[in-house]
Design an enzyme around this catalytic site. Structure first.
Site, PDB file in Angstrom:
ATOM      1  N   HIS A 107       0.866  -1.196   0.000  1.00  0.00           N
ATOM      2  CA  HIS A 107       0.000   0.000   0.000  1.00  0.00           C
ATOM      3  C   HIS A 107       0.889   1.227   0.000  1.00  0.00           C
ATOM      4  CE1 HIS A 107      -3.155   2.817   1.128  1.00  0.00           C
ATOM      5  NE2 HIS A 107      -4.006   1.882   0.741  1.00  0.00           N
ATOM      6  N   ASP A 140      -7.853  -5.468   0.117  1.00  0.00           N
ATOM      7  CA  ASP A 140      -8.297  -6.319  -0.994  1.00  0.00           C
ATOM      8  C   ASP A 140      -7.925  -7.778  -0.840  1.00  0.00           C
ATOM      9  OD1 ASP A 140      -7.476  -3.465  -2.748  1.00  0.00           O
ATOM     10  OD2 ASP A 140      -9.496  -4.302  -2.675  1.00  0.00           O
TER      11      ASP A 140
HETATM   12  C1  SDX Z   1      -6.253  -0.030  -2.848  1.00  0.00           C
HETATM   13  O1  SDX Z   1      -4.509   4.537  -2.071  1.00  0.00           O
HETATM   14  C2  SDX Z   1      -5.409   3.881  -1.463  1.00  0.00           C
HETATM   15  O2  SDX Z   1      -5.772   4.246  -0.368  1.00  0.00           O
HETATM   16  C3  SDX Z   1      -6.007   2.692  -2.197  1.00  0.00           C
HETATM   17  C4  SDX Z   1      -6.993   1.848  -1.400  1.00  0.00           C
HETATM   18  C5  SDX Z   1      -8.263   2.607  -1.119  1.00  0.00           C
HETATM   19  O3  SDX Z   1      -8.987   2.236  -0.185  1.00  0.00           O
HETATM   20  O4  SDX Z   1      -8.584   3.527  -1.942  1.00  0.00           O
HETATM   21  O5  SDX Z   1      -6.434   1.450  -0.152  1.00  0.00           O
HETATM   22  C6  SDX Z   1      -7.407   0.610  -2.179  1.00  0.00           C
HETATM   23  O6  SDX Z   1      -6.012   0.286  -3.998  1.00  0.00           O
HETATM   24  C7  SDX Z   1      -5.378  -0.965  -2.080  1.00  0.00           C
HETATM   25  C8  SDX Z   1      -4.115  -1.442  -2.910  1.00  0.00           C
HETATM   26  C9  SDX Z   1      -4.575  -2.555  -3.818  1.00  0.00           C
HETATM   27  N1  SDX Z   1      -3.550  -2.897  -4.797  1.00  0.00           N
HETATM   28  C10 SDX Z   1      -2.926  -4.096  -4.724  1.00  0.00           C
HETATM   29  O7  SDX Z   1      -3.099  -4.911  -3.817  1.00  0.00           O
HETATM   30  C11 SDX Z   1      -2.033  -4.384  -5.920  1.00  0.00           C
HETATM   31  C12 SDX Z   1      -0.679  -4.910  -5.417  1.00  0.00           C
HETATM   32  N2  SDX Z   1      -0.021  -3.813  -4.723  1.00  0.00           N
HETATM   33  C13 SDX Z   1       0.966  -3.043  -5.484  1.00  0.00           C
HETATM   34  O8  SDX Z   1       0.547  -2.798  -6.811  1.00  0.00           O
HETATM   35  C14 SDX Z   1       1.461  -1.834  -4.689  1.00  0.00           C
HETATM   36  O9  SDX Z   1       1.724  -2.263  -3.418  1.00  0.00           O
HETATM   37  C15 SDX Z   1       0.625  -0.574  -4.611  1.00  0.00           C
HETATM   38  C16 SDX Z   1       0.223  -0.056  -5.963  1.00  0.00           C
HETATM   39  C17 SDX Z   1      -0.607  -0.817  -3.802  1.00  0.00           C
HETATM   40  C18 SDX Z   1       1.464   0.504  -3.905  1.00  0.00           C
HETATM   41  O10 SDX Z   1       2.560   0.715  -4.710  1.00  0.00           O
HETATM   42  P1  SDX Z   1       3.669   1.869  -4.367  1.00  0.00           P
HETATM   43  O11 SDX Z   1       3.345   2.568  -3.111  1.00  0.00           O
HETATM   44  O12 SDX Z   1       3.848   2.685  -5.582  1.00  0.00           O
HETATM   45  O13 SDX Z   1       4.935   1.004  -4.040  1.00  0.00           O
HETATM   46  P2  SDX Z   1       5.952   0.517  -5.107  1.00  0.00           P
HETATM   47  O14 SDX Z   1       5.222  -0.031  -6.295  1.00  0.00           O
HETATM   48  O15 SDX Z   1       6.951   1.591  -5.316  1.00  0.00           O
HETATM   49  O16 SDX Z   1       6.614  -0.727  -4.364  1.00  0.00           O
HETATM   50  C19 SDX Z   1       7.707  -0.559  -3.477  1.00  0.00           C
HETATM   51  C20 SDX Z   1       8.446  -1.882  -3.567  1.00  0.00           C
HETATM   52  C21 SDX Z   1       8.827  -2.254  -4.994  1.00  0.00           C
HETATM   53  O17 SDX Z   1       9.970  -3.106  -4.897  1.00  0.00           O
HETATM   54  P3  SDX Z   1      11.439  -2.453  -5.204  1.00  0.00           P
HETATM   55  O18 SDX Z   1      11.366  -1.881  -6.600  1.00  0.00           O
HETATM   56  O19 SDX Z   1      11.627  -1.411  -4.120  1.00  0.00           O
HETATM   57  O20 SDX Z   1      12.380  -3.628  -5.105  1.00  0.00           O
HETATM   58  O21 SDX Z   1       7.586  -2.958  -3.129  1.00  0.00           O
HETATM   59  C22 SDX Z   1       7.360  -3.856  -4.213  1.00  0.00           C
HETATM   60  C23 SDX Z   1       7.687  -3.102  -5.490  1.00  0.00           C
HETATM   61  O22 SDX Z   1       8.076  -4.010  -6.516  1.00  0.00           O
HETATM   62  N3  SDX Z   1       5.928  -4.199  -4.160  1.00  0.00           N
HETATM   63  C24 SDX Z   1       5.441  -5.421  -4.312  1.00  0.00           C
HETATM   64  C25 SDX Z   1       4.052  -5.296  -4.114  1.00  0.00           C
HETATM   65  N4  SDX Z   1       3.741  -4.015  -3.877  1.00  0.00           N
HETATM   66  C26 SDX Z   1       4.906  -3.326  -3.912  1.00  0.00           C
HETATM   67  N5  SDX Z   1       6.049  -6.596  -4.584  1.00  0.00           N
HETATM   68  C27 SDX Z   1       5.237  -7.667  -4.665  1.00  0.00           C
HETATM   69  N6  SDX Z   1       3.878  -7.654  -4.493  1.00  0.00           N
HETATM   70  C28 SDX Z   1       3.269  -6.470  -4.222  1.00  0.00           C
HETATM   71  N7  SDX Z   1       1.940  -6.436  -4.054  1.00  0.00           N
END
Ligand code: SDX
Length: 436
Positions: free
Chosen positions: A313, A371
């Site tokens: 998140h 989720d």
């Molecule tokens: C919702 O904003 C909100 O409040 C949204 C929400 C709401 O109520 O409105 O809470 C609802 O959208 C919840 C989130 C649902 N999405 C997912 O579950 C999809 C999977 N999650 C990722 O796509 C991600 O965690 C995000 C999009 C939710 C957040 O991404 P960020 O903050 O941009 O973080 P990032 O992508 O920069 O990740 C940081 C690191 C990265 O690794 P490095 O490049 O540092 O090595 O964490 C890794 C990412 O690759 N990472 C994950 C991951 N999420 C982040 N690796 C594996 N699985 C994941 N789910």
């Protein structure tokens, strides 16, 4: 906003004149540096794609503390609201800032209940879609189409219009989601039944048929009501920011909410519950708990582009409090339905345990978000995977409209118009085609 007695000073190593920037304090949470005069005084922009360090507005609606894993709606912890209130109480709170008293609760319930029907013409929009259209494609169309019917509530600058549009949207979303579902399975639409509660009425419109009486199951009604509460608002997330930016042009509330529906559809946002359940089902198909290690390996491999859906998140760097409540609801619903040994729930808990002990996830502060478990509950309730995000949109509509109305009601608001860092081609002249 409370001016801080601390100022930020911006200075430049090339000797350009430095600049004092005022700061403001919220009631809780981070202070802000006011950069509104930065460009006028320095000719420079700030740069923050993804808005990781940017407050787009001031708000009194929802507060999230990502480190503590805290979520407050108008100051009330989500745990207390999910336990002591129902979704319509939560809608009243988000819209008006206070929980309703007995009379206010009764009046609000009656007001919403008497707006649950949609114009009979709305059914003809559905006929334009294929029966197997994704429900979010249908919802994006239907919500936008509402603006074609309610001309007495489309002037967003009229507080009366804003209020009736809010009631109409909250009241009609369950009817539209149920219509999208019935259309997809070829069953007749069920009209709302005013004698039922908001959530019982939704369950009946979803699962009843004209052929027999429908008796709502109290455990399932309570579960869907809690799902609505947990998804109602969440500060300035992507879809709420979309609604604010869209509404800032002065467009009507139905069009702005339709933009929010479209944004929520994405798998990185509201589409994650559908993606998380599909992910669990795929792991289950490929060997279940024994194969979790292999799946986690894929997730860690950057080239695989596989993410652990339902984890991570932008704000929560601790457990999402909604995920805890959703897991509890899982236990309740699966237990009540005699599905306590649901293999997918067991798989989800095993996956969560392994992930929370794995350095890759610990280092990146990746925890289950709202989720991760919501799909399992919805599947147990009988909601098809493709409808999960539409349920999310139904619940989030009150948050979107409350945030939109807060913005429009702010005398300082302007149309949103970010700038950019341009590094495309400098000016050049068009050559005749013979010279290209
Ligand atoms: C919702 O904003 C909100 O409040 C949204 C929400 C709401 O109520 O409105 O809470 C609802 O959208 C919840 C989130 C649902 N999405 C997912 O579950 C999809 C999977 N999650 C990722 O796509 C991600 O965690 C995000 C999009 C939710 C957040 O991404 P960020 O903050 O941009 O973080 P990032 O992508 O920069 O990740 C940081 C690191 C990265 O690794 P490095 O490049 O540092 O090595 O964490 C890794 C990412 O690759 N990472 C994950 C991951 N999420 C982040 N690796 C594996 N699985 C994941 N789910």
């Amino acid at each position: 906003m409370t001016p801080s007695d601390v100022k930020a000073t911006l200075s430049f190593s090339d000797g350009s004149p430095s600049m004092d920037l005022p700061m403001f304090k919220g009631s809780i949470g981070p202070d802000v540096i006011d950069i509104r005069k930065l460009y006028a005084q320095t000719g420079k922009f700030t740069y923050d794609p993804g808005f990781l360090s940017t407050a787009s507005c001031q708000s009194t609606i929802t507060y999230i503390d990502g480190d503590k894993g805290e979520l407050l709606y108008r100051g009330y912890p989500i745990e207390q609201l999910a336990t002591n209130c129902d979704f319509l109480d939560t809608c009243y709170l988000l819209l008006y800032g206070e929980l309703p008293n007995v009379q206010q609760q009764a009046d609000f319930k009656k007001l919403v209940t008497t707006h649950t029907m949609v114009n009979e013409q709305m059914q003809f929009f559905l006929r334009g879609f294929r029966r197997d259209a994704h429900p979010m494609a249908v919802m994006t169309g239907l919500v936008g189409a509402l603006s074609a019917f309610y001309h007495d509530s489309t002037d967003i600058n009229n507080p009366k219009h804003r209020e009736i549009a809010a009631i109409r949207l909250i009241a009609k979303m369950p009817t539209l989601v149920a219509m999208a579902y019935k259309y997809g399975i070829g069953q007749p639409y069920m009209y709302p039944k005013n004698s039922l509660s908001y959530s019982a009425n939704f369950m009946r419109m979803m699962f009843a048929t004209p052929c027999e009486e429908y008796e709502p199951n109290d455990v399932l009604v309570r579960a869907i009501d809690r799902i609505f509460i947990l998804h109602a608002d969440h500060e300035q997330n992507a879809s709420t920011s979309t609604v604010r930016l869209c509404g800032s042009s002065g467009t009507n509330p139905f069009a702005a909410i339709a933009a929010g529906v479209a944004c929520l559809w994405g798998p990185a946002h509201g589409g994650a519950n559908e993606a998380a359940l599909n992910m669990l089902e795929e792991i289950q198909r490929n060997g279940g708990v024994e194969k979790i290690g292999e799946f986690i390996k894929q997730v860690k491999d950057k080239n695989s582009n596989v993410k652990l859906m339902g984890f991570g998140h932008r704000v929560y760097k601790n457990y999402d409090p909604r995920a805890k409540l959703m897991r509890e609801t899982c236990h309740e619903v699966l237990g009540a339905l005699g599905l306590g040994n649901d293999p997918l729930f067991k798989l989800a808990m095993a996956l969560e345990k392994i992930a929370l002990e794995d350095e890759y996830f610990v280092a990146r502060k990746l925890y289950p978000n709202v989720d991760f478990y919501s799909g399992i509950v919805q599947r147990a309730i009988g909601i098809p995977v493709s409808l999960f995000t539409a349920i999310f949109a139904l619940a989030r509509t009150v948050g979107w409209i409350a945030q939109l109305n807060e913005m429009i009601g702010d005398p300082e608001y302007k149309i949103g118009r970010p700038r950019q860092l341009y590094h495309g081609s400098p000016r050049r002249d068009v050559k005749p085609i013979s010279q290209r």
